[in-house]
Design a protein around this motif. Structure first.
Motif, short mmCIF file in Angstrom:
data_model
loop_
_atom_site.label_atom_id
_atom_site.label_comp_id
_atom_site.label_asym_id
_atom_site.label_seq_id
_atom_site.Cartn_x
_atom_site.Cartn_y
_atom_site.Cartn_z
N LEU A 26 0.80 -1.22 0.00
CA LEU A 26 0.00 0.00 0.00
C LEU A 26 0.83 1.27 0.00
CD1 LEU A 26 -2.74 -1.05 2.60
CD2 LEU A 26 -2.89 -1.09 0.10
N MET A 27 2.12 1.15 0.27
CA MET A 27 2.98 2.34 0.31
C MET A 27 3.13 2.96 -1.07
SD MET A 27 6.05 1.39 2.98
CE MET A 27 6.88 2.96 2.66
N VAL A 28 3.38 4.25 -1.08
CA VAL A 28 3.49 4.98 -2.35
C VAL A 28 4.95 5.13 -2.80
CG1 VAL A 28 3.73 7.33 -1.44
CG2 VAL A 28 2.52 6.95 -3.60
N GLU A 29 5.89 4.90 -1.90
CA GLU A 29 7.29 5.15 -2.23
C GLU A 29 8.00 3.89 -2.72
OE1 GLU A 29 11.23 7.23 -0.25
OE2 GLU A 29 9.29 7.47 0.73
N TRP A 30 7.49 3.31 -3.80
CA TRP A 30 8.19 2.20 -4.44
C TRP A 30 9.32 2.72 -5.32
CZ3 TRP A 30 7.82 -3.21 -4.53
CH2 TRP A 30 6.90 -3.74 -3.62
N LYS A 31 9.08 3.84 -5.96
CA LYS A 31 10.16 4.51 -6.66
C LYS A 31 10.00 6.02 -6.51
CE LYS A 31 7.88 3.95 -11.17
NZ LYS A 31 8.04 3.44 -12.54
N LYS A 32 11.11 6.73 -6.57
CA LYS A 32 11.09 8.16 -6.29
C LYS A 32 11.97 8.90 -7.29
CE LYS A 32 14.80 7.72 -2.87
NZ LYS A 32 15.21 7.97 -1.48
N GLN A 33 11.65 10.17 -7.46
CA GLN A 33 12.41 11.03 -8.36
C GLN A 33 12.52 12.41 -7.75
OE1 GLN A 33 10.56 12.42 -12.07
NE2 GLN A 33 12.37 11.67 -13.17
N SER A 34 13.69 13.01 -7.81
CA SER A 34 13.92 14.35 -7.28
C SER A 34 14.08 15.33 -8.42
CB SER A 34 15.18 14.37 -6.40
OG SER A 34 15.06 13.46 -5.33
N GLN A 35 13.30 16.39 -8.37
CA GLN A 35 13.40 17.46 -9.36
C GLN A 35 13.74 18.75 -8.62
OE1 GLN A 35 9.71 17.52 -11.54
NE2 GLN A 35 10.22 15.70 -12.72
N GLY A 36 15.00 19.15 -8.71
CA GLY A 36 15.44 20.29 -7.92
C GLY A 36 15.75 19.88 -6.49
N LYS A 37 15.77 20.85 -5.60
CA LYS A 37 16.10 20.58 -4.21
C LYS A 37 14.90 20.19 -3.37
CE LYS A 37 20.13 23.65 -4.07
NZ LYS A 37 20.76 24.80 -3.38
N ALA A 38 13.73 20.63 -3.77
CA ALA A 38 12.57 20.41 -2.90
C ALA A 38 11.49 19.54 -3.53
CB ALA A 38 11.96 21.76 -2.50
N HIS A 39 11.36 19.58 -4.85
CA HIS A 39 10.25 18.86 -5.49
C HIS A 39 10.53 17.36 -5.55
CE1 HIS A 39 6.56 18.81 -7.81
NE2 HIS A 39 7.13 17.97 -8.66
N ARG A 40 9.58 16.59 -5.12
CA ARG A 40 9.71 15.14 -5.10
C ARG A 40 8.53 14.49 -5.82
NH1 ARG A 40 13.83 16.80 -3.56
NH2 ARG A 40 15.07 16.24 -1.72
N ILE A 41 8.81 13.38 -6.47
CA ILE A 41 7.77 12.58 -7.12
C ILE A 41 7.91 11.15 -6.62
CG2 ILE A 41 6.85 11.69 -9.29
CD1 ILE A 41 7.93 14.15 -10.68
#
Length: 203
Positions: A26-41
């Motif tokens: 159920l977790m959402v953080e299976w994969k992550k991406q950083s755009q800049g210093k603060a924006h996260r996907i």
């Protein structure tokens, strides 16, 4: 037949493994991406989230548009959870601390072993599909531009832990104590008795 304390430890470990596997699914953080210093996907099996300090999440609209690794991982994880749920029922019937099938000790032990094997298969499936998911993410990371790729997140490690706990619990449940069967007292007495009647001498 397996020790009841060993069975109870295995059952509890399996329950921890199931809970951990469900949490990872159920977790959402299976994969992550950083755009800049603060924006996260972040992208999970069911939804994706993005933002800076405040993140907004939305469910995946259609299954067909999802990447292959997400579709396969979601399917196998759900099957693993279902198999673990069936194993809970089977193991409950076969454990020595329950009162099911008390008149058939051998069959009860066999059922507990079957439940343990089901737990082990479930944990193994979780570990295999999670490892394959990580492999796909790593391959994409090195093939594409790094600013456009994802890295695997915390849910991967939690999923691995859930699979290991489930497998360990299943191993305890399916373990049997190997010991030689001792002859019963009546058998030992029968061996001491002579097989033929001694002849009596009459004077």
């Amino acid at each position: 037949m397996a020790n009841s304390g060993l069975q109870l430890i295995g059952f509890l470990l399996s329950l921890v493994g199931i809970a951990t596997t469900i949490a990872a699914t159920l977790m959402v953080e299976w994969k992550k991406q950083s755009q800049g210093k603060a924006h996260r996907i972040y992208e999970g099996l069911w939804m994706s989230c993005s933002g800076n300090e405040r993140t907004t999440c939305e469910f995946h609209e259609t299954v067909l548009k999802l990447p292959t690794e997400v579709q396969a991982t979601r399917t196998v994880m759900m099957f693993s959870i279902f198999l673990s749920a069936v194993a809970v029922i089977v193991s409950t019937v076969g454990m020595k601390c329950t009162h099911f099938m008390d008149d058939n000790a051998k069959g009860k032990s066999t059922i507990a072993m079957i439940g343990g094997i089901m737990f082990m298969v479930s944990g193994l499936l979780t570990i295999i599909i999670t490892s394959w998911y990580v492999k796909m993410i790593v391959q994409t990371f090195y093939q594409a531009h790094r600013l456009q790729t994802f890295e695997f997140g915390k849910a991967v490690f939690i999923s691995w832990a859930g699979g290991l706990f489930t497998m360990a619990g299943g191993a305890f449940l399916s373990c049997r104590r190997c010991s030689r069967s001792e002859p019963s007292p009546s058998t030992r007495v029968n061996h001491l008795l002579p097989t033929t009647n001694p002849k009596s001498n009459y004077v």
